[in-house]
Design a protein around this motif. Structure first.
Motif, PDB file in Angstrom:
ATOM      1  N   LYS A  39      60.022  12.645 -14.431  1.00  0.00           N
ATOM      2  CA  LYS A  39      61.410  13.356 -13.765  1.00  0.00           C
ATOM      3  C   LYS A  39      62.078  12.152 -12.799  1.00  0.00           C
ATOM      4  N   ASN A  40      61.083  11.624 -12.076  1.00  0.00           N
ATOM      5  CA  ASN A  40      61.545  10.817 -10.924  1.00  0.00           C
ATOM      6  C   ASN A  40      62.036   9.515 -11.471  1.00  0.00           C
ATOM      7  N   GLN A  41      61.358   9.212 -12.455  1.00  0.00           N
ATOM      8  CA  GLN A  41      61.998   7.773 -13.561  1.00  0.00           C
ATOM      9  C   GLN A  41      63.156   7.965 -13.658  1.00  0.00           C
ATOM     10  N   ILE A  42      63.544   9.156 -14.594  1.00  0.00           N
ATOM     11  CA  ILE A  42      64.748   9.256 -15.370  1.00  0.00           C
ATOM     12  C   ILE A  42      65.896   9.695 -14.534  1.00  0.00           C
ATOM     13  N   ASN A  43      65.584  10.232 -13.203  1.00  0.00           N
ATOM     14  CA  ASN A  43      66.479  10.605 -12.148  1.00  0.00           C
ATOM     15  C   ASN A  43      66.924   9.149 -11.556  1.00  0.00           C
ATOM     16  N   GLY A  44      65.865   8.223 -11.383  1.00  0.00           N
ATOM     17  CA  GLY A  44      66.211   7.030 -10.659  1.00  0.00           C
ATOM     18  C   GLY A  44      67.128   6.138 -11.685  1.00  0.00           C
ATOM     19  N   SER A  45      66.618   6.043 -12.861  1.00  0.00           N
ATOM     20  CA  SER A  45      67.422   5.177 -13.779  1.00  0.00           C
ATOM     21  C   SER A  45      68.728   5.609 -13.926  1.00  0.00           C
ATOM     22  N   SER A  46      69.005   7.055 -14.312  1.00  0.00           N
ATOM     23  CA  SER A  46      70.286   7.526 -14.452  1.00  0.00           C
ATOM     24  C   SER A  46      71.141   7.268 -13.244  1.00  0.00           C
ATOM     25  N   GLY A  47      70.579   7.606 -12.005  1.00  0.00           N
ATOM     26  CA  GLY A  47      71.226   7.185 -10.938  1.00  0.00           C
ATOM     27  C   GLY A  47      71.627   5.874 -10.767  1.00  0.00           C
ATOM     28  N   SER A  48      70.879   4.823 -11.234  1.00  0.00           N
ATOM     29  CA  SER A  48      70.781   3.616 -11.042  1.00  0.00           C
ATOM     30  C   SER A  48      72.218   3.203 -11.684  1.00  0.00           C
ATOM     31  N   VAL A  49      72.213   3.691 -12.924  1.00  0.00           N
ATOM     32  CA  VAL A  49      73.554   3.407 -13.646  1.00  0.00           C
ATOM     33  C   VAL A  49      74.880   3.559 -12.928  1.00  0.00           C
ATOM     34  N   MET A  50      75.095   4.678 -12.592  1.00  0.00           N
ATOM     35  CA  MET A  50      76.236   5.095 -11.889  1.00  0.00           C
ATOM     36  C   MET A  50      76.358   4.091 -10.335  1.00  0.00           C
ATOM     37  N   ASP A  51      75.197   4.028  -9.764  1.00  0.00           N
ATOM     38  CA  ASP A  51      74.916   3.286  -8.677  1.00  0.00           C
ATOM     39  C   ASP A  51      75.642   1.948  -8.503  1.00  0.00           C
ATOM     40  N   ASN A  52      75.000   1.241  -9.649  1.00  0.00           N
ATOM     41  CA  ASN A  52      75.237  -0.136  -9.855  1.00  0.00           C
ATOM     42  C   ASN A  52      76.661  -0.282 -10.437  1.00  0.00           C
ATOM     43  N   ILE A  53      77.357   0.547 -10.981  1.00  0.00           N
ATOM     44  CA  ILE A  53      78.822   0.243 -11.195  1.00  0.00           C
ATOM     45  C   ILE A  53      79.594   0.532  -9.979  1.00  0.00           C
ATOM     46  N   ALA A  54      79.268   1.563  -8.855  1.00  0.00           N
ATOM     47  CA  ALA A  54      79.965   1.295  -7.880  1.00  0.00           C
ATOM     48  C   ALA A  54      79.706   0.475  -6.891  1.00  0.00           C
ATOM     49  N   GLU A  55      78.421  -0.119  -6.909  1.00  0.00           N
ATOM     50  CA  GLU A  55      78.204  -1.312  -5.860  1.00  0.00           C
ATOM     51  C   GLU A  55      78.676  -2.475  -6.668  1.00  0.00           C
ATOM     52  N   GLY A  56      78.990  -2.835  -7.784  1.00  0.00           N
ATOM     53  CA  GLY A  56      79.462  -3.810  -8.210  1.00  0.00           C
ATOM     54  C   GLY A  56      81.014  -3.926  -8.032  1.00  0.00           C
ATOM     55  N   PHE A  57      81.395  -2.526  -7.912  1.00  0.00           N
ATOM     56  CA  PHE A  57      82.855  -2.715  -7.835  1.00  0.00           C
ATOM     57  C   PHE A  57      83.428  -2.868  -6.445  1.00  0.00           C
ATOM     58  N   GLU A  58      82.326  -2.716  -5.524  1.00  0.00           N
ATOM     59  CA  GLU A  58      82.692  -2.983  -4.129  1.00  0.00           C
ATOM     60  C   GLU A  58      82.486  -4.227  -3.812  1.00  0.00           C
ATOM     61  N   ARG A  59      81.650  -5.060  -4.654  1.00  0.00           N
ATOM     62  CA  ARG A  59      81.713  -6.387  -4.162  1.00  0.00           C
ATOM     63  C   ARG A  59      82.927  -7.357  -4.273  1.00  0.00           C
ATOM     64  N   SER A  60      82.635  -8.589  -3.787  1.00  0.00           N
ATOM     65  CA  SER A  60      83.846  -9.396  -3.827  1.00  0.00           C
ATOM     66  C   SER A  60      84.768  -9.666  -5.042  1.00  0.00           C
TER      67      SER A  60
END
Length: 129
Positions: A39-60
């Protein structure tokens, strides 16, 4: 392509968010809710998908954004792999597994297409004109 002014405007981020929410509805009930490691692994990896898209967008710029999209795509692959364990442990039906796997594969293709778009774009980044 439509004007994108924030990461929430991105179709791939919206799909990743929907995927994370759909998975949460599955792993928060029944026997799956007690399989804390998976449960924690799939929660983390699915959250990582959206979070990395967001973080990348906010980069330079696009180069950094592309790197984060590659990480998001890899995390999405991790979600897809974890779905096999979810299915193997009978937490979801074979039909639900196929549905989720197809959504995962579709999101991966859309991330890849967006990476290609950014690589071919004359724009240096979304924050620059």
């Amino acid at each position: 392509m439509a004007t994108i002014s924030k990461f929430e405007d991105l179709d791939i981020w919206q799909l990743a968010r929907a995927q994370a929410n759909e998975l949460w509805q599955i792993y928060s009930v029944g026997l799956f809710a007690k399989d804390f490691e998976l449960k924690n692994q799939i929660n983390g990896s699915s959250g990582s998908v959206m979070d990395n898209i967001a973080e990348g967008f906010e980069r330079s710029g696009n180069k950094e954004f592309i790197n984060f999209l590659i990480i998001a795509k890899a995390s999405n692959g991790e979600v897809r792999s974890q779905l096999y364990r979810v299915s193997d442990r009978f937490y979801i039906t074979p039909e639900k597994f196929e549905e989720l796997k197809l959504k995962c594969e579709s999101l991966s293709k859309k991330i890849t297409a967006f990476i290609k778009y950014l690589k071919n774009s004359d724009k240096k980044g979304f924050r620059f004109s």
